[in-house]
Design a protein around this motif. Structure first.
Motif, PDB file in Angstrom:
ATOM      1  N   PHE A  36      -0.504  62.797  22.752  1.00 36.88           N
ATOM      2  CA  PHE A  36       0.905  62.961  23.286  1.00 36.88           C
ATOM      3  C   PHE A  36       1.049  61.989  24.577  1.00 36.88           C
ATOM      4  CE2 PHE A  36       3.495  64.768  26.655  1.00 36.88           C
ATOM      5  CZ  PHE A  36       4.697  65.030  25.959  1.00 36.88           C
ATOM      6  N   VAL A  37       0.285  61.992  25.543  1.00 39.11           N
ATOM      7  CA  VAL A  37       0.449  61.019  26.375  1.00 39.11           C
ATOM      8  C   VAL A  37       0.462  59.399  26.028  1.00 39.11           C
ATOM      9  CG1 VAL A  37      -0.269  60.024  28.661  1.00 39.11           C
ATOM     10  CG2 VAL A  37      -0.609  62.458  28.145  1.00 39.11           C
ATOM     11  N   ALA A  38      -0.370  58.942  24.839  1.00 35.67           N
ATOM     12  CA  ALA A  38      -0.415  57.683  24.515  1.00 35.67           C
ATOM     13  C   ALA A  38       0.930  57.205  23.902  1.00 35.67           C
ATOM     14  CB  ALA A  38      -1.604  57.680  23.317  1.00 35.67           C
ATOM     15  N   ILE A  39       1.399  58.359  23.095  1.00 35.01           N
ATOM     16  CA  ILE A  39       2.771  57.896  22.440  1.00 35.01           C
ATOM     17  C   ILE A  39       3.846  58.010  23.586  1.00 35.01           C
ATOM     18  CG2 ILE A  39       4.543  58.892  20.833  1.00 35.01           C
ATOM     19  CD1 ILE A  39       2.199  60.097  19.330  1.00 35.01           C
ATOM     20  N   LEU A  40       3.863  58.856  24.369  1.00 35.23           N
ATOM     21  CA  LEU A  40       4.920  58.754  25.476  1.00 35.23           C
ATOM     22  C   LEU A  40       4.906  57.708  26.462  1.00 35.23           C
ATOM     23  CD1 LEU A  40       7.270  60.191  26.734  1.00 35.23           C
ATOM     24  CD2 LEU A  40       5.989  61.725  27.888  1.00 35.23           C
ATOM     25  N   LEU A  41       3.842  57.386  26.915  1.00 34.22           N
ATOM     26  CA  LEU A  41       3.429  56.486  27.985  1.00 34.22           C
ATOM     27  C   LEU A  41       4.207  55.106  27.849  1.00 34.22           C
ATOM     28  CD1 LEU A  41       1.806  55.942  30.825  1.00 34.22           C
ATOM     29  CD2 LEU A  41       0.092  55.009  29.469  1.00 34.22           C
ATOM     30  N   THR A  89       6.706  57.848  36.977  1.00 35.76           N
ATOM     31  CA  THR A  89       6.394  58.915  35.761  1.00 35.76           C
ATOM     32  C   THR A  89       5.336  58.188  34.917  1.00 35.76           C
ATOM     33  OG1 THR A  89       8.591  59.739  35.568  1.00 35.76           O
ATOM     34  CG2 THR A  89       7.328  59.911  33.747  1.00 35.76           C
ATOM     35  N   ARG A  90       5.455  56.820  34.655  1.00 38.43           N
ATOM     36  CA  ARG A  90       4.472  56.051  34.107  1.00 38.43           C
ATOM     37  C   ARG A  90       3.276  56.184  34.859  1.00 38.43           C
ATOM     38  NH1 ARG A  90       5.179  51.837  30.220  1.00 38.43           N
ATOM     39  NH2 ARG A  90       3.423  50.518  29.926  1.00 38.43           N
ATOM     40  N   VAL A  91       3.429  56.050  36.032  1.00 37.87           N
ATOM     41  CA  VAL A  91       2.066  55.975  36.717  1.00 37.87           C
ATOM     42  C   VAL A  91       1.432  57.263  36.722  1.00 37.87           C
ATOM     43  CG1 VAL A  91       1.043  56.150  39.382  1.00 37.87           C
ATOM     44  CG2 VAL A  91       2.870  54.332  38.478  1.00 37.87           C
ATOM     45  N   ALA A  92       2.065  58.367  36.831  1.00 34.28           N
ATOM     46  CA  ALA A  92       1.532  59.860  36.618  1.00 34.28           C
ATOM     47  C   ALA A  92       1.049  59.976  35.175  1.00 34.28           C
ATOM     48  CB  ALA A  92       2.847  60.731  36.802  1.00 34.28           C
ATOM     49  N   LEU A  93       1.507  59.729  34.313  1.00 38.81           N
ATOM     50  CA  LEU A  93       1.023  59.882  32.842  1.00 38.81           C
ATOM     51  C   LEU A  93       0.050  58.853  32.466  1.00 38.81           C
ATOM     52  CD1 LEU A  93       4.667  59.999  30.770  1.00 38.81           C
ATOM     53  CD2 LEU A  93       2.904  61.958  31.206  1.00 38.81           C
ATOM     54  N   GLN A  94      -0.054  57.654  33.296  1.00 39.02           N
ATOM     55  CA  GLN A  94      -1.292  56.741  33.127  1.00 39.02           C
ATOM     56  C   GLN A  94      -2.527  57.572  33.510  1.00 39.02           C
ATOM     57  OE1 GLN A  94      -1.552  53.609  31.456  1.00 39.02           O
ATOM     58  NE2 GLN A  94      -3.470  54.403  31.631  1.00 39.02           N
ATOM     59  N   LYS A  95      -2.336  58.270  34.754  1.00 36.38           N
ATOM     60  CA  LYS A  95      -3.473  59.134  35.578  1.00 36.38           C
ATOM     61  C   LYS A  95      -3.879  60.020  34.595  1.00 36.38           C
ATOM     62  CE  LYS A  95      -2.214  58.032  40.520  1.00 36.38           C
ATOM     63  NZ  LYS A  95      -1.893  58.824  41.652  1.00 36.38           N
ATOM     64  N   VAL A  96      -3.105  60.847  33.924  1.00 31.91           N
ATOM     65  CA  VAL A  96      -3.184  61.902  32.948  1.00 31.91           C
ATOM     66  C   VAL A  96      -4.037  61.271  31.807  1.00 31.91           C
ATOM     67  CG1 VAL A  96      -2.581  63.525  31.321  1.00 31.91           C
ATOM     68  CG2 VAL A  96      -1.214  63.280  33.741  1.00 31.91           C
ATOM     69  N   LEU A  97      -3.495  60.345  31.384  1.00 29.45           N
ATOM     70  CA  LEU A  97      -4.344  59.553  30.195  1.00 29.45           C
ATOM     71  C   LEU A  97      -5.699  59.097  30.603  1.00 29.45           C
ATOM     72  CD1 LEU A  97      -4.233  58.706  27.283  1.00 29.45           C
ATOM     73  CD2 LEU A  97      -3.321  56.465  28.112  1.00 29.45           C
ATOM     74  N   ASP A  98      -6.019  58.614  31.840  1.00 27.26           N
ATOM     75  CA  ASP A  98      -7.193  58.039  32.309  1.00 27.26           C
ATOM     76  C   ASP A  98      -8.241  59.224  32.319  1.00 27.26           C
ATOM     77  OD1 ASP A  98      -6.050  55.306  32.182  1.00 27.26           O
ATOM     78  OD2 ASP A  98      -5.817  55.496  34.525  1.00 27.26           O
TER      79      ASP A  98
END
Length: 214
Positions: free
Chosen positions: A189-194, A201-210
């Motif tokens: 999900f995050v890999a598609i949205l990021l 928002t990009r920073v926050a989602l990158q942290k979630v993905l990492d």
């Protein structure tokens, strides 16, 4: 004059007993182990009453699932503070965790979904409504300058929902362990949205993905 039938408190209570009994039986015995006569007995109603309300097993599964998902969707919407990427994230994680807690129920849902056709209620509930909810969340993100301006929110919503369900079907077919389902759902999900996001928002989602990849 309205054609909507207003249920009495007694009828509402009876319907909830039936739906609750159906969910418990599905969770314990799966799709094939769901027996309408046993549900009627557990709910304290006659088989005739049950069939008057729900003509088939699939219709009962759909109604119990709809009631269950609506309650959980309201809880996720409120906890996330409304539509947006947090709401979508809570939705996909919540789906994976519900499956881990009750895999037989989720298997029955997937069996019913595979049996359904385009335009069926179950398809509208699980796929079309999901796409609409995600599209609305993406539109909110776009208005809040969290997405790139050239994004087609409807198309992105379809991609996200498709990714979400692919993980469940991989688990259902034995290609993904139940223990890895949440990680698979979250990561895809995050890999598609990021790539379509920007700013904080990009920073926050990158942290979630990492974090999910660790």
């Amino acid at each position: 004059m309205s054609n909507i039938k207003v249920l009495t408190p007694r009828q509402i209570n009876r319907r909830q007993r039936i739906l609750s009994s159906a969910r418990e039986m599905i969770a314990d015995h799966g799709y094939d182990g769901m027996v309408m006569s046993q549900i009627a007995a557990a709910a304290g109603v006659s088989p005739t009453t049950l069939y008057n309300l729900f003509n088939t097993k699939d219709q009962l599964i759909l109604s119990s699932l709809q009631d269950f998902l609506l309650t959980n969707a309201r809880n996720r919407f409120n906890s996330a503070g409304g539509p947006g990427w947090r709401y979508m994230l809570d939705t996909v994680i919540g789906g994976a965790r519900l499956t881990a807690a009750s895999p037989a129920y989720s298997e029955a849902m997937l069996v019913a979904l595979q049996r359904s056709k385009s335009g069926d209620q179950l398809v509208r509930l699980l796929i079309e409504d999901g796409c609409q909810n995600f599209s609305e969340s993406l539109s909110v993100m776009l208005n809040q300058n969290e997405l790139r301006a050239d994004i087609d929110t409807n198309n992105l919503a379809v991609m996200l929902i498709g990714s979400y369900w692919s993980s469940f079907f991989m688990w259902n077919k034995g290609s993904l362990r139940l223990a890895d389902l949440e990680k698979s759902v979250l990561t895809s999900f995050v890999a598609i949205l990021l790539p379509h996001t920007k700013g904080l928002t990009r920073v926050a989602l990158q942290k979630v993905l990492d974090q999910s990849l660790k």
